[in-house]
Design a protein around this motif. Structure first.
Motif, PDB file in Angstrom:
ATOM      1  N   THR A 199     -11.114   6.885  -0.665  1.00 22.63           N
ATOM      2  CA  THR A 199     -11.985   7.933  -1.204  1.00 22.63           C
ATOM      3  C   THR A 199     -13.382   7.866  -0.590  1.00 22.63           C
ATOM      4  OG1 THR A 199     -11.847   6.488  -3.111  1.00 22.63           O
ATOM      5  CG2 THR A 199     -11.085   8.737  -3.411  1.00 22.63           C
ATOM      6  N   ALA A 200     -13.837   6.648  -0.226  1.00 18.20           N
ATOM      7  CA  ALA A 200     -15.172   6.516   0.355  1.00 18.20           C
ATOM      8  C   ALA A 200     -15.224   7.163   1.737  1.00 18.20           C
ATOM      9  CB  ALA A 200     -15.548   5.043   0.443  1.00 18.20           C
ATOM     10  N   ALA A 201     -14.191   6.891   2.552  1.00 22.82           N
ATOM     11  CA  ALA A 201     -14.166   7.438   3.913  1.00 22.82           C
ATOM     12  C   ALA A 201     -13.625   8.867   3.913  1.00 22.82           C
ATOM     13  CB  ALA A 201     -13.312   6.560   4.820  1.00 22.82           C
ATOM     14  N   GLY A 202     -12.912   9.249   2.834  1.00 21.28           N
ATOM     15  CA  GLY A 202     -12.372  10.600   2.740  1.00 21.28           C
ATOM     16  C   GLY A 202     -11.215  10.865   3.679  1.00 21.28           C
ATOM     17  N   LYS A 203     -10.446   9.824   3.990  1.00 24.48           N
ATOM     18  CA  LYS A 203      -9.281  10.050   4.852  1.00 24.48           C
ATOM     19  C   LYS A 203      -8.188   9.040   4.517  1.00 24.48           C
ATOM     20  CE  LYS A 203     -11.072   7.139   8.517  1.00 24.48           C
ATOM     21  NZ  LYS A 203     -11.315   6.917   9.901  1.00 24.48           N
ATOM     22  N   VAL A 204      -7.013   9.296   5.066  1.00 24.57           N
ATOM     23  CA  VAL A 204      -5.878   8.406   4.820  1.00 24.57           C
ATOM     24  C   VAL A 204      -5.956   7.218   5.773  1.00 24.57           C
ATOM     25  CG1 VAL A 204      -3.372   8.197   4.896  1.00 24.57           C
ATOM     26  CG2 VAL A 204      -4.418  10.284   4.028  1.00 24.57           C
ATOM     27  N   ILE A 205      -5.863   6.019   5.200  1.00 28.54           N
ATOM     28  CA  ILE A 205      -5.836   4.811   6.028  1.00 28.54           C
ATOM     29  C   ILE A 205      -4.394   4.324   6.083  1.00 28.54           C
ATOM     30  CG2 ILE A 205      -6.725   2.476   6.318  1.00 28.54           C
ATOM     31  CD1 ILE A 205      -9.021   4.340   6.245  1.00 28.54           C
ATOM     32  N   ASP A 206      -3.838   4.194   7.284  1.00 29.63           N
ATOM     33  CA  ASP A 206      -2.486   3.643   7.379  1.00 29.63           C
ATOM     34  C   ASP A 206      -2.489   2.486   8.371  1.00 29.63           C
ATOM     35  OD1 ASP A 206      -2.711   5.040   9.742  1.00 29.63           O
ATOM     36  OD2 ASP A 206      -0.621   5.633   9.767  1.00 29.63           O
ATOM     37  N   VAL A 207      -1.345   1.895   8.590  1.00 27.32           N
ATOM     38  CA  VAL A 207      -1.248   0.781   9.549  1.00 27.32           C
ATOM     39  C   VAL A 207      -1.652   1.305  10.906  1.00 27.32           C
ATOM     40  CG1 VAL A 207       0.298  -0.924  10.530  1.00 27.32           C
ATOM     41  CG2 VAL A 207       0.714  -0.078   8.249  1.00 27.32           C
ATOM     42  N   ASN A 208      -2.724   0.743  11.487  1.00 25.11           N
ATOM     43  CA  ASN A 208      -3.209   1.353  12.727  1.00 25.11           C
ATOM     44  C   ASN A 208      -2.455   0.880  13.965  1.00 25.11           C
ATOM     45  OD1 ASN A 208      -4.267  -1.158  12.785  1.00 25.11           O
ATOM     46  ND2 ASN A 208      -6.413  -0.538  12.824  1.00 25.11           N
ATOM     47  N   VAL A 209      -1.414   0.063  13.755  1.00 25.15           N
ATOM     48  CA  VAL A 209      -0.543  -0.255  14.891  1.00 25.15           C
ATOM     49  C   VAL A 209       0.898   0.123  14.541  1.00 25.15           C
ATOM     50  CG1 VAL A 209      -1.936  -2.062  15.930  1.00 25.15           C
ATOM     51  CG2 VAL A 209      -0.356  -2.639  14.107  1.00 25.15           C
ATOM     52  N   GLY A 210       1.026   1.255  13.810  1.00 32.44           N
ATOM     53  CA  GLY A 210       2.332   1.677  13.317  1.00 32.44           C
ATOM     54  C   GLY A 210       3.413   1.753  14.389  1.00 32.44           C
ATOM     55  N   VAL A 211       3.022   2.273  15.568  1.00 33.36           N
ATOM     56  CA  VAL A 211       3.996   2.418  16.657  1.00 33.36           C
ATOM     57  C   VAL A 211       4.543   1.053  17.058  1.00 33.36           C
ATOM     58  CG1 VAL A 211       4.342   3.275  18.961  1.00 33.36           C
ATOM     59  CG2 VAL A 211       2.706   4.405  17.482  1.00 33.36           C
ATOM     60  N   LEU A 212       3.605   0.098  17.219  1.00 30.06           N
ATOM     61  CA  LEU A 212       4.016  -1.239  17.645  1.00 30.06           C
ATOM     62  C   LEU A 212       4.879  -1.898  16.577  1.00 30.06           C
ATOM     63  CD1 LEU A 212       0.679  -2.458  19.211  1.00 30.06           C
ATOM     64  CD2 LEU A 212       2.665  -1.525  20.350  1.00 30.06           C
ATOM     65  N   TYR A 213       4.560  -1.628  15.316  1.00 29.66           N
ATOM     66  CA  TYR A 213       5.350  -2.175  14.216  1.00 29.66           C
ATOM     67  C   TYR A 213       6.797  -1.697  14.316  1.00 29.66           C
ATOM     68  CZ  TYR A 213       6.960  -2.780   9.413  1.00 29.66           C
ATOM     69  OH  TYR A 213       7.693  -3.112   8.309  1.00 29.66           O
ATOM     70  N   ILE A 214       6.974  -0.411  14.598  1.00 32.89           N
ATOM     71  CA  ILE A 214       8.338   0.121  14.721  1.00 32.89           C
ATOM     72  C   ILE A 214       9.057  -0.540  15.898  1.00 32.89           C
ATOM     73  CG2 ILE A 214       9.633   2.183  15.392  1.00 32.89           C
ATOM     74  CD1 ILE A 214       7.718   3.790  13.710  1.00 32.89           C
ATOM     75  N   LEU A 215       8.350  -0.680  17.023  1.00 35.18           N
ATOM     76  CA  LEU A 215       8.969  -1.314  18.193  1.00 35.18           C
ATOM     77  C   LEU A 215       9.345  -2.756  17.880  1.00 35.18           C
ATOM     78  CD1 LEU A 215       6.749   0.031  21.094  1.00 35.18           C
ATOM     79  CD2 LEU A 215       9.007   0.795  20.392  1.00 35.18           C
ATOM     80  N   ALA A 216       8.458  -3.453  17.144  1.00 39.47           N
ATOM     81  CA  ALA A 216       8.726  -4.849  16.807  1.00 39.47           C
ATOM     82  C   ALA A 216       9.978  -4.964  15.947  1.00 39.47           C
ATOM     83  CB  ALA A 216       7.524  -5.450  16.082  1.00 39.47           C
ATOM     84  N   MET A 217      10.088  -4.061  14.954  1.00 36.14           N
ATOM     85  CA  MET A 217      11.246  -4.131  14.057  1.00 36.14           C
ATOM     86  C   MET A 217      12.536  -3.762  14.794  1.00 36.14           C
ATOM     87  SD  MET A 217      10.391  -5.431  11.440  1.00 36.14           S
ATOM     88  CE  MET A 217       8.866  -6.241  11.796  1.00 36.14           C
ATOM     89  N   ALA A 218      12.422  -2.801  15.729  1.00 34.77           N
ATOM     90  CA  ALA A 218      13.604  -2.443  16.519  1.00 34.77           C
ATOM     91  C   ALA A 218      14.089  -3.644  17.316  1.00 34.77           C
ATOM     92  CB  ALA A 218      13.282  -1.282  17.452  1.00 34.77           C
ATOM     93  N   GLY A 219      13.134  -4.458  17.764  1.00 34.08           N
ATOM     94  CA  GLY A 219      13.500  -5.640  18.534  1.00 34.08           C
ATOM     95  C   GLY A 219      14.139  -6.724  17.685  1.00 34.08           C
ATOM     96  N   MET A 220      13.822  -6.732  16.378  1.00 34.41           N
ATOM     97  CA  MET A 220      14.353  -7.772  15.500  1.00 34.41           C
ATOM     98  C   MET A 220      15.831  -7.543  15.176  1.00 34.41           C
ATOM     99  SD  MET A 220      12.223 -10.049  14.929  1.00 34.41           S
ATOM    100  CE  MET A 220      11.614  -9.784  16.562  1.00 34.41           C
ATOM    101  N   GLY A 221      16.219  -6.256  15.085  1.00 37.84           N
ATOM    102  CA  GLY A 221      17.580  -5.928  14.657  1.00 37.84           C
ATOM    103  C   GLY A 221      18.661  -6.560  15.523  1.00 37.84           C
ATOM    104  N   VAL A 222      18.344  -6.767  16.814  1.00 31.19           N
ATOM    105  CA  VAL A 222      19.349  -7.286  17.741  1.00 31.19           C
ATOM    106  C   VAL A 222      19.785  -8.706  17.367  1.00 31.19           C
ATOM    107  CG1 VAL A 222      17.653  -8.141  19.370  1.00 31.19           C
ATOM    108  CG2 VAL A 222      19.915  -7.590  20.149  1.00 31.19           C
ATOM    109  N   TYR A 223      18.876  -9.465  16.741  1.00 26.83           N
ATOM    110  CA  TYR A 223      19.227 -10.835  16.381  1.00 26.83           C
ATOM    111  C   TYR A 223      20.454 -10.889  15.476  1.00 26.83           C
ATOM    112  CZ  TYR A 223      15.101 -12.881  18.400  1.00 26.83           C
ATOM    113  OH  TYR A 223      14.155 -13.301  19.289  1.00 26.83           O
ATOM    114  N   GLY A 224      20.529  -9.937  14.541  1.00 24.88           N
ATOM    115  CA  GLY A 224      21.667  -9.917  13.634  1.00 24.88           C
ATOM    116  C   GLY A 224      22.977  -9.888  14.397  1.00 24.88           C
TER     117      GLY A 224
END
Lengths: 348, 168
Positions: free
Chosen positions: A126-151
């Protein structure tokens, strides 16, 4: 509603919990009915009916299948590496689900005066007046995609079975090769958006003609093909090529553990579809004025394409798969990055 | 309070999995413990407000490098290490380990914190963005080391191709 925990109003936590539950249920239901849709669609494409017996047009088939698998006998090979054998279905399943945490599935909504962004890992500042999300969201998705192969790799290794091991090895080689090309395809997108936050990437794609698919058609095609390979789907389903490897990495698995690998495959399909929709088709910004409907429709469109591809193409040979990944897709993705870089520098 | 409790839990897991890496008899189990250690390190990066480092840690180390290591272990089919007592190696390595430990403690105690803060504080990271700061530093102040590193990697790649191919 004046109650606060750690400086944030209670509704923030309730909203967070609500979002987690809703998204989880959505993915689970989609996974269950994707198996049904797959059988039905492929059935009709091959002029068959598909499941018809359980309820009207076989609508309760996924539930019947789930119950059946749940009550089957659990077999663990005596020479298997126990802990890893038991752990690997979970390692395959969890990354597929948690990648959803950073994907925005709707616009910011307002509940009781508080603004709630429809993305799990985000809040409204509310102070900044905008939505704050994970600012490395893309990398997070890539990281998780890389983890699935271990299974899959560990399932193949721990089963102590030659077919399983070969399936696991194939999967490792395949996912490493195609992950690289898929990541490079996404790099071109965030060169345009100049941000790794998915909120920003979606916000940049306002209007149907603002979608990145028009600016990055090559990246879009590359990402789609590579994600088929990453999810081990036909025509790249070599890790479980049944006519040469029995069932590949899943040969020794039975009962609920087998079901979990099955769910992981479909959950990965949902996640990859959501990523493709977010990066290239504008996420929830779309043709209709209802954000959530836009998003869900796009995800289902990609799911349909996955099934369509399976009904259409025969399986690749292993050397063809490797050649395609390293000698065609990777150079094309790199070329796309270079061209995007030049264009961005010249026309900014 | 909550943060330090969380830190302690993750730190305990990190140390435990680190010990498991060297005590596991089975190479695959060692590799898995190492992946867990990398995850804990990634968690620390998040707590230190370095999300980019955390993501890269997971992608590069836990994702790419460890998949390669697991792949090689599986391909070579390395069997579980049988219990061999190599007393010389253990003795020498423990002496070196103890020496390094004492050295670290000595140097840590010798100096004291000056209290001066660097340019990159919480507010700066929040306003500019962690990825942007790293990117800018890498391509301006540290351009030469960056290019030298990429050149070294290129040499390594060419070397790998030369070694693995009999006829080029």
């Amino acid at each position: 509603m004046g109650y606060e925990i750690l400086g944030l109003p209670l509704i923030y936590y309730l909203a967070m919990l609500g979002k987690v539950i809703v998204v989880f249920l959505f993915v689970l239901l989609t996974v269950a009915y994707a198996t049904y849709a797959e059988r039905k669609i492929i059935g009709h494409m091959q002029v068959r009916l598909g499941p018809m017996e359980t309820a009207w047009h076989g609508l309760l088939q996924p539930i019947a299948d789930g119950l059946k698998l749940f009550f089957k006998e659990e077999i663990i090979p005596s020479q298997a590496s126990k802990l890893v054998f038991l752990l690997s279905p979970f390692i395959a399943l969890v990354p597929a689900f948690i990648a959803f945490a950073v994907i925005p599935f709707g616009d910011t909504i307002e509940i009781a005066g508080y603004k709630i962004p429809l993305q799990i890992a985000a809040y409204y500042d509310t102070a900044a007046g905008k939505v704050i999300d994970v600012n490395v969201g893309v990398l997070y998705i890539l990281a998780m995609a890389g983890m699935g192969v271990y299974g899959i790799v560990l399932a193949g290794w721990s089963s102590n079975n030659k077919y399983s091991l070969l399936g696991g090895l194939r999967s490792a080689a395949q996912v490493i090769s195609y992950e690289l090309a898929a990541s490079f395809a996404l790099v071109a997108v965030f060169m345009l958006s100049e941000s790794l936050s998915l909120q920003k990437i979606v916000a940049d794609q306002a209007g149907v003609f603002g979608w990145y698919v028009w600016k990055q058609p090559l990246a879009f095609i590359l990402f789609c093909i590579c994600s088929v390979a990453e999810t081990n789907r036909t025509p790249f389903d070599l890790p479980e090529a049944e006519n040469e490897l029995v069932a590949g990495f899943g040969t020794e698995y039975s009962s609920m553990k087998y079901a979990m690998f099955f769910m992981a495959e479909y959950a990965n399909m949902v996640t990859v579809s959501a990523v493709a929709a977010t990066f290239f088709l504008g996420g929830w910004q779309g043709p209709t004025p209802w954000p959530i409907l836009n998003f869900v429709a796009k995800v289902y469109f990609f799911m349909f394409c996955f099934i369509w591809i399976r009904a259409t193409y025969p399986r690749y040979r292993y050397d063809q798969l490797m050649r395609l990944g390293w000698k065609v897709f990777l150079p094309l993705a790199l070329l796309n990055i270079v061209v995007t870089g030049i264009v961005v520098t010249l026309f900014k | 309070m909550l943060e330090s409790l969380f830190f302690l839990i993750v730190a305990a897991v990190a140390v435990l999995s680190g010990i498991l890496v060297i005590t596991c008899k089975n190479p695959i189990n060692s590799a898995l413990s190492l992946i867990l250690t990398f995850f804990c390190v990634a968690t620390f990066y998040v707590m230190l407000e370095a999300p980019f480092m955390a993501a890269v840690q997971v992608i590069v180390y836990a994702g790419a490098i460890m998949v390669l290591i697991v792949f090689v272990i599986m391909l070579l089919n390395i069997k579980t290490e049988t219990d061999k007592r190599t007393s010389h190696a253990v003795l020498i390595s423990s002496i070196i380990g103890l020496f390094v430990l004492f050295e670290t403690i000595y140097f840590l105690n010798r100096s004291s914190l000056t209290g001066s803060k660097g340019l990159m504080d919480s507010a700066m990271i929040k306003s500019v963005g962690h990825t942007e700061i790293i990117g800018k530093a890498l391509f301006t102040d540290f351009l030469l080391p960056f290019e030298i590193t990429s050149l070294l990697l290129l040499v390594a790649i060419v070397g790998a191709v030369v070694v693995s191919k009999r006829k080029i």
